[in-house]
Design an enzyme around this catalytic site. Sequence first.
Site, PDB file in Angstrom:
ATOM      1  N   ALA A 114       0.734  -1.149  -0.068  1.00  0.00           N
ATOM      2  CA  ALA A 114      -0.079   0.300  -0.064  1.00  0.00           C
ATOM      3  C   ALA A 114       0.907   1.180   0.054  1.00  0.00           C
ATOM      4  O   ALA A 114       1.480   1.747   0.922  1.00  0.00           O
ATOM      5  CB  ALA A 114      -0.879   0.026   1.184  1.00  0.00           C
ATOM      6  N   ALA A 120      -1.693  10.989  -4.469  1.00  0.00           N
ATOM      7  CA  ALA A 120      -0.208  10.648  -4.623  1.00  0.00           C
ATOM      8  C   ALA A 120      -0.151   9.192  -5.299  1.00  0.00           C
ATOM      9  O   ALA A 120      -0.152   8.037  -4.649  1.00  0.00           O
ATOM     10  CB  ALA A 120       0.520  10.675  -3.203  1.00  0.00           C
ATOM     11  N   SER A 122       2.211   8.612  -9.008  1.00  0.00           N
ATOM     12  CA  SER A 122       3.695   8.449  -9.399  1.00  0.00           C
ATOM     13  C   SER A 122       4.486   9.347  -8.148  1.00  0.00           C
ATOM     14  O   SER A 122       5.669   9.095  -8.053  1.00  0.00           O
ATOM     15  CB  SER A 122       3.912   9.422 -10.555  1.00  0.00           C
ATOM     16  OG  SER A 122       3.142   8.686 -11.670  1.00  0.00           O
ATOM     17  N   THR A 148      -3.723  -3.503  -4.898  1.00  0.00           N
ATOM     18  CA  THR A 148      -3.970  -4.854  -5.519  1.00  0.00           C
ATOM     19  C   THR A 148      -3.963  -5.826  -4.230  1.00  0.00           C
ATOM     20  O   THR A 148      -3.010  -5.783  -3.413  1.00  0.00           O
ATOM     21  CB  THR A 148      -2.795  -5.174  -6.617  1.00  0.00           C
ATOM     22  OG1 THR A 148      -3.010  -4.055  -7.472  1.00  0.00           O
ATOM     23  CG2 THR A 148      -3.028  -6.448  -6.984  1.00  0.00           C
ATOM     24  N   ARG A 259      -7.196 -19.250 -39.619  1.00  0.00           N
ATOM     25  CA  ARG A 259      -8.284 -19.866 -39.515  1.00  0.00           C
ATOM     26  C   ARG A 259      -9.426 -19.495 -40.857  1.00  0.00           C
ATOM     27  O   ARG A 259      -9.909 -20.053 -41.635  1.00  0.00           O
ATOM     28  CB  ARG A 259      -8.974 -19.710 -38.332  1.00  0.00           C
ATOM     29  CG  ARG A 259     -10.135 -21.098 -38.253  1.00  0.00           C
ATOM     30  CD  ARG A 259     -11.009 -20.708 -37.085  1.00  0.00           C
ATOM     31  NE  ARG A 259     -10.239 -20.501 -35.585  1.00  0.00           N
ATOM     32  CZ  ARG A 259     -10.894 -19.744 -34.736  1.00  0.00           C
ATOM     33  NH1 ARG A 259     -12.142 -19.277 -34.822  1.00  0.00           N
ATOM     34  NH2 ARG A 259     -10.071 -19.565 -33.635  1.00  0.00           N
ATOM     35  N   GLU A 352       2.943   0.656 -11.167  1.00  0.00           N
ATOM     36  CA  GLU A 352       4.477   0.501 -10.864  1.00  0.00           C
ATOM     37  C   GLU A 352       5.348   1.570 -11.673  1.00  0.00           C
ATOM     38  O   GLU A 352       6.414   1.334 -12.137  1.00  0.00           O
ATOM     39  CB  GLU A 352       4.936  -0.772 -11.123  1.00  0.00           C
ATOM     40  CG  GLU A 352       4.256  -1.938 -10.762  1.00  0.00           C
ATOM     41  CD  GLU A 352       4.455  -1.925  -9.110  1.00  0.00           C
ATOM     42  OE1 GLU A 352       3.308  -1.769  -8.585  1.00  0.00           O
ATOM     43  OE2 GLU A 352       5.288  -1.982  -8.498  1.00  0.00           O
ATOM     44  N   GLY A 353       4.639   2.740 -11.776  1.00  0.00           N
ATOM     45  CA  GLY A 353       5.493   3.914 -12.553  1.00  0.00           C
ATOM     46  C   GLY A 353       4.941   3.975 -13.621  1.00  0.00           C
ATOM     47  O   GLY A 353       5.136   3.063 -14.411  1.00  0.00           O
TER      48      GLY A 353
END
Lengths: 382, 351
Positions: A114, A120, A122, A148, A259, A352-353
Amino acid sequence: MEFELTEALMDARKKAREFAIREMTPELARKHDLSEEYPDDLRKKAFASGILDYSDPWKILVTMEEFCRIDAGTGIASIATLFGMELIMLFGTEEQKQEYLVPLNSGQAIMGLAVTEAAAGSDVAGIKTTAVKSGDGYVINGSKMFITNGQLADFLVVLTRTAQPDGKRHHGLSVFIVDMDSKGVSRNKLSGKLGVRATNTAEIVFDNVEVPAKNLLGEEGKGFYYIMTFFNISRIYVAIQAVGIAQGALDRTLELIERRGTGSIETEKEQVLMTLGEMATRIEAARLLTYEAASRLFKFNPDPKLTSMAKAYAAETAVHVTEKALELTGVEGLAGDLERSFRDAKIMEIWEGTSEVEKLIIARTIGRERMKAKAEKSGGST
Amino acid sequence: MMAEEYQLLRSNIRDFAQKNIDSIAVKIEQGGLSPETARSMASQGFMGARIPTEYGGTGLDERGYMIVLEELARCSPSAAVRVLIVNSLFVPLVMASEKSREILRDVASAKTNVAVDHCGLLEGHSGTSGVMIEGGRARGRVDYVLNASADAIIVAANDPQNSLLLVRAGLRPAEEHPRLGLRGLNFSSLIIDSTDFEKLSENGSRLIEAAVSDMDLEVAAVSLGIAAGALAKAVEYSKARTTFEHPLKDYQPVAFGLSLLRAEEEIIRDFAYKEHHAAAGKTMARVRAAALARNATNQALQVHGGYGYFEDFGVEKFYRDAMALSILFSRGTKDMERLSEQVFGSKAGFL
């Protein structure tokens, strides 16, 4: 220089792929995508199968790649239950490792990290959640956003502010392990995500949550450094998720084109072939970057510049490739599993950025490296 | 209409859409476009935008109609596409048969909800429509029907004349397809078993195909609305959101990126709405507006960060819808071949 996976890793990849094909069926993936429910049965099966070997990061890397190649939502949900554990591994006490890591590795417990708050993302140093010393421990107040595993986790590793910044915003931050059954913790599931909808996302509120001093992770005041260290690890896993999504989209595109056409893509027109050629090239480039960044990290010699390159490039590749996949497959792709890949891919450029943050890290690292080289050169000549 | 009249029309529709559509845009995504919302759009004359006034429509000219589509798409692309299906597909096809035109009254008032089986003609579809006519019944199954909860549908039948049929009853949505975008409209296969149908014309597939090709400017208008809606949100958000102690808009990559997209939006809009178009111009507007919509919605979502990934902020739907629109209402390679033929003056880009 070697570009081959070891036999053990090829075996791990094969097992992961077999498991994913068998268990993460389109029906299951669609079901969880629609309901936004966490696939707990799948997680249990994955742990029971013995293919999740968290003691070997390479195995987890290729397993994550193969899972995301089949389905990112259920794949990430079932493998990322230890999200944040490296923080405990690297900075935890022996006691903390015993208490928290052991049940994680066996699949008995789920954790999460967390850091992000409503205002807040980045800007990690902009967090407002506080931990104030009180008696034998600390009292945490504040709230965390987009967490998450937030609703499922038995405990979270939480970034807090323990002291006012002394002129530098990233000073005065500390990390705690917080049990989710602590008094004062409340969690709200966040619904309505664009993609990776099988993963659980929650908002966590800490209202005077008492945490014993032994739950402080590492040293007080070093939280920012710990979190940045962690991001340099987790970004590699995001990069491989993106590679997996892109590869899966290419696989499905090739199948659909074969296909509806002659059974082989070779008879397709040049516009189609060139698009496929570019998709495949980007995926391979993203994979190589990711593996190189991983090989440095896993030898305890991480290169943040390469890691950010891998993460940003793989994320953009996933978005690009899934978009081209829909273009090439048209209505069938749209009404099939490719549309889910397109939605799943976009988060790779955000969590994650963001790609923007990664590019700043890349350029600033290059700048620092050049200054260092210059200083060494002038130092050597005088 | 005069320039001022178009302006007035635009500001009226924007007011209506802001008040009545924007406020329920997330609900439309989650639960579909309700009959009530369809009726409120009909009461404004949107449902019958291109239906002649003698059949209860509004009889708007092309540019007026484009404004309706664009302004609705700014708030809810699903709502715009509902109007698009009626006016750009259903109306021109029904007009082929004089005796069938009466249905347009109920379409204009949203009493009858209609669809057209046009997806079968798009790229990436290997199947064919399976509607047969036997002993006074039309029956079969049609895949990929957008707005499949309709009461009436136009399909091209599998008979020797390839009849264009208007089927008025006996429609049952079957298996629902995954839906990337335009979630306000049901997207599924449809089972047809009906005695209540009439033949509009022959060569059905060709006529539907012609209608899809003929809606360049209308599809461009929806794409423009999607781009404009997403960019407006991104501009507002980047003024309000602070990161590293500055508003997002103060950072060059954010400001320059959004400004360039706004420039493209204005230029494509001016081009799309101009009074006279060469045939190539219409196709150009369609393909460039579609590309802008996809690019702009991607960047608008990115500016919103994590919030952009959640439906509450109303920006992710634009990202999904831009992609879905560019698949369901464009014919990829065929559009490009059409454009190339116009540019080169002869068949080009077919090898």
